[in-house]
Design a protein around this motif. Sequence first.
Motif, PDB file in Angstrom:
ATOM      1  N   HIS A   1       5.689  -0.805  -0.024  1.00  0.00           N
ATOM      2  CA  HIS A   1       4.767  -0.237  -1.040  1.00  0.00           C
ATOM      3  C   HIS A   1       5.005  -0.765  -2.628  1.00  0.00           C
TER       4      HIS A   1
ATOM      5  N   TYR B   1      -5.546  -0.100   2.209  1.00  0.00           N
ATOM      6  CA  TYR B   1      -5.825   1.368   1.794  1.00  0.00           C
ATOM      7  C   TYR B   1      -6.470   2.000   2.879  1.00  0.00           C
ATOM      8  N   LEU B   2      -5.982   3.129   3.498  1.00  0.00           N
ATOM      9  CA  LEU B   2      -6.771   3.855   4.610  1.00  0.00           C
ATOM     10  C   LEU B   2      -7.081   3.090   5.589  1.00  0.00           C
TER      11      LEU B   2
ATOM     12  N   SER C   1      -0.999   4.069   4.588  1.00  0.00           N
ATOM     13  CA  SER C   1      -2.268   3.280   4.344  1.00  0.00           C
ATOM     14  C   SER C   1      -2.136   2.389   5.685  1.00  0.00           C
TER      15      SER C   1
ATOM     16  N   MET D   1      -4.655  10.269  -1.501  1.00  0.00           N
ATOM     17  CA  MET D   1      -5.248   9.542  -0.503  1.00  0.00           C
ATOM     18  C   MET D   1      -6.154  10.648   0.381  1.00  0.00           C
TER      19      MET D   1
ATOM     20  N   TYR E   1      -7.722  -0.456  -6.670  1.00  0.00           N
ATOM     21  CA  TYR E   1      -6.801  -0.073  -5.788  1.00  0.00           C
ATOM     22  C   TYR E   1      -5.500  -0.927  -6.415  1.00  0.00           C
TER      23      TYR E   1
ATOM     24  N   GLY F   1       0.948  -1.152  -0.122  1.00  0.00           N
ATOM     25  CA  GLY F   1      -0.010  -0.095  -0.226  1.00  0.00           C
ATOM     26  C   GLY F   1       0.867   1.214  -0.019  1.00  0.00           C
ATOM     27  N   GLU F   2       0.107   2.206  -0.481  1.00  0.00           N
ATOM     28  CA  GLU F   2       0.918   3.771  -0.217  1.00  0.00           C
ATOM     29  C   GLU F   2       1.344   4.027   1.124  1.00  0.00           C
TER      30      GLU F   2
END
Length: 327
Positions: free
Chosen positions: A213, A229-230, A52, A276, A250, A48-49
């Motif tokens: 990532h 994500y989030l 996240s 995001m 995603y 994930g970014e």
Amino acid sequence: MTHPLLETVDIRKSFPVRPRAFARPLRLKAVNGVSFRLCEGETLGLAGESGSGKSTLGKLLLGLLRPDYGEVIYRGTPLHHVSGKDLLGFRKEVQMIFQDPFSSLNPRMRVGNAIAEPLLIHGLADPSSCKEQVRDLLEKVGLSDDHYHRYPHEFSGGQRQRIGIARALAVSPRLLIADEPVSALDLSIQAQIINLLQDLKKHYDLSLIIIAHDLSVLRHMCDRIAVMYLGRIVETGETDALFGRFLHPYTEALLAAIPGAGKTVLQAPPPLKGDMPNPIAPPPGCPFHTRCPYSRPQLCAVKMPVLEEKEPGHSAACHFSSDLFRK
């Protein structure tokens, strides 16, 4: 059925954030309802970014942070029930490799002493026999006996990461959690560290959790991948299945960011919208709908999708997985 080595059940963690002086503190939801299982000998990737929730999740798994809600269960025992000698045993069996190999080492301590320290703390060696064990560990991670008396600043980034790996291996752990273990390294050094971790996994019969990532790193190391994500897991499945047929927009976007992947896996995926969202005030409904090129506001902006099995062993949290990503 194989019993999991490590399991999380709906764990959540938030942090107080004060937007300005004297303002009422808000809650930043870093991890927001994560459940997964890790079996003995398995390598799981968390992707994930930045932002996240991957690193916060890693600290929760180590017991460095306590979840606000939910449970982290190691070998059938919830971590909040572990204390005293049992907690020391857990610390021995679960070790971490940190993202920054320089800041995780004491600059005033010779690397030989840094690797010997966990051996002495856990009573696995005495001062007279410790030096030989440390030299053996240095050799296993590709360093020499000459490095024993040097300080961290005398090493390159790749060598420091090898020292961190040797220190983690010193207590014979069962599980290694590696937080972005190669992100700060050059590409050629990244490949060396990836190969080293794979060799050590086989040699020591380890289980691994790799936080990254870059999905291309995880592709070569992991049996399964969970995409975050989030603060939530939005897709999880076996590595080959996820790369062969992703089930969440995603994941599609992350794969599209890999150089060359578009020619073999993807057919010109639509670009993501914006950045995001703020985890202090996540959007209603699907957390990804504000950036999703396939979003249907009448549903996605209202109803949170559940992470559910779409195919055997392959789960996704998307209302339209079956329509968007058909075989």
